[in-house]
Design an enzyme around this catalytic site. Structure first.
Site, mmCIF file in Angstrom:
data_model
loop_
_atom_site.group_PDB
_atom_site.id
_atom_site.type_symbol
_atom_site.label_atom_id
_atom_site.label_comp_id
_atom_site.label_asym_id
_atom_site.label_seq_id
_atom_site.Cartn_x
_atom_site.Cartn_y
_atom_site.Cartn_z
ATOM 1 C CB CYS A 20 67.008 20.395 -22.637
ATOM 2 S SG CYS A 20 65.732 19.312 -21.976
ATOM 3 C CD GLU A 21 70.936 22.478 -17.243
ATOM 4 O OE1 GLU A 21 70.519 23.371 -16.496
ATOM 5 O OE2 GLU A 21 72.151 22.331 -17.500
ATOM 6 C CG HIS A 22 65.534 21.698 -17.427
ATOM 7 N ND1 HIS A 22 65.215 22.906 -18.027
ATOM 8 C CD2 HIS A 22 66.390 22.002 -16.428
ATOM 9 C CE1 HIS A 22 65.836 23.884 -17.399
ATOM 10 N NE2 HIS A 22 66.564 23.368 -16.426
ATOM 11 C CG HIS A 23 62.368 17.616 -19.800
ATOM 12 N ND1 HIS A 23 62.375 18.976 -20.054
ATOM 13 C CD2 HIS A 23 61.433 17.417 -18.839
ATOM 14 C CE1 HIS A 23 61.481 19.572 -19.284
ATOM 15 N NE2 HIS A 23 60.897 18.661 -18.539
ATOM 16 C CD GLN A 56 67.779 28.111 -27.903
ATOM 17 O OE1 GLN A 56 66.966 27.189 -27.980
ATOM 18 N NE2 GLN A 56 67.666 29.213 -28.614
ATOM 19 C CG HIS A 68 63.896 23.645 -26.900
ATOM 20 N ND1 HIS A 68 64.909 23.507 -25.981
ATOM 21 C CD2 HIS A 68 64.177 24.766 -27.613
ATOM 22 C CE1 HIS A 68 65.768 24.500 -26.130
ATOM 23 N NE2 HIS A 68 65.347 25.280 -27.113
ATOM 24 C CB CYS A 125 61.540 19.218 -23.315
ATOM 25 S SG CYS A 125 62.195 20.877 -23.502
#
Length: 190
Positions: free
Chosen positions: A80-83, A121, A149, A151
């Site tokens: 994921c691009e966030h974490h 996603q 996920h 995260c």
């Protein structure tokens, strides 16, 4: 293809990361970790180095079939691009051919190409659906992704058994309730 300069800068970034959490990157157990982690990240994000034309490799074949083609349970591994934490699951891709079908392995390779990039996603589902539609000129495309996920399970709310489902329906999969229903039934069959 490995790019030594990129891997070197990634390895240096991992050394700094280890120092940032209070570790000594020169201790025996971590001595090769920056290099290994750089190689792992390069592998996990190799989708940036892939071109759609090379992935498809002209594997489009003429057909008179105009019923749903479904490739089910394609394993999926992404970050994921966030974490920068993994999400893993499966992807189901269906399409209605209009004169040509895509080679079976190419559907899975398209899923992998986009999964091996940083995104969420929801975006991944859209990328796969739009690409299958563009490549095949299908009358419709449906894509469903089910994933867990890290995260959400390893940090934050820490819910280990939760999963997320996303879907994108294009063309007749969106506009025709019977076609959509047939696709969803086929995906649901075991």
């Amino acid at each position: 293809m490995e790019d030594p300069a990129t891997h070197g800068s990634l390895a240096e970034a991992y050394r700094e990361l280890l120092a940032g959490i209070g570790e000594d990157a020169s201790r025996e157990g971590l001595r090769d970790t920056p290099r290994r982690a750089a190689n792992a990240l390069a592998f996990l994000t190799r989708g940036y180095q892939q071109r759609l034309e090379d992935v498809v490799n002209n594997a489009l074949f003429e057909t008179e079939l105009d019923e749903i083609v479904l490739v089910k349970d394609i394993e999926l591994y992404s970050l994921c691009e966030h974490h920068l934490l993994p999400f893993v699951g499966k992807c189901h891709v269906g399409y209605l051919p209009q004169g040509r079908v895509l080679g079976l392995s190419k559907v899975a390779r398209i899923v992998d190409m986009f999964a091996r990039r940083l995104q969420i996603q929801e975006t991944l589902t859209q990328q796969i659906a739009k690409t299958i539609m563009d490549v095949t000129s299908a009358a419709g495309v449906g894509v469903i992704i089910e994933a867990q996920h890290m995260c959400m399970s390893m940090r934050g709310v820490a819910k280990q058994h939760s999963s997320m489902k996303t879907s994108v329906m294009l063309g007749r999969f969106r506009d025709s309730p019977p076609t959509r229903s047939e696709f969803l039934q086929l995906v649901g069959d075991s």
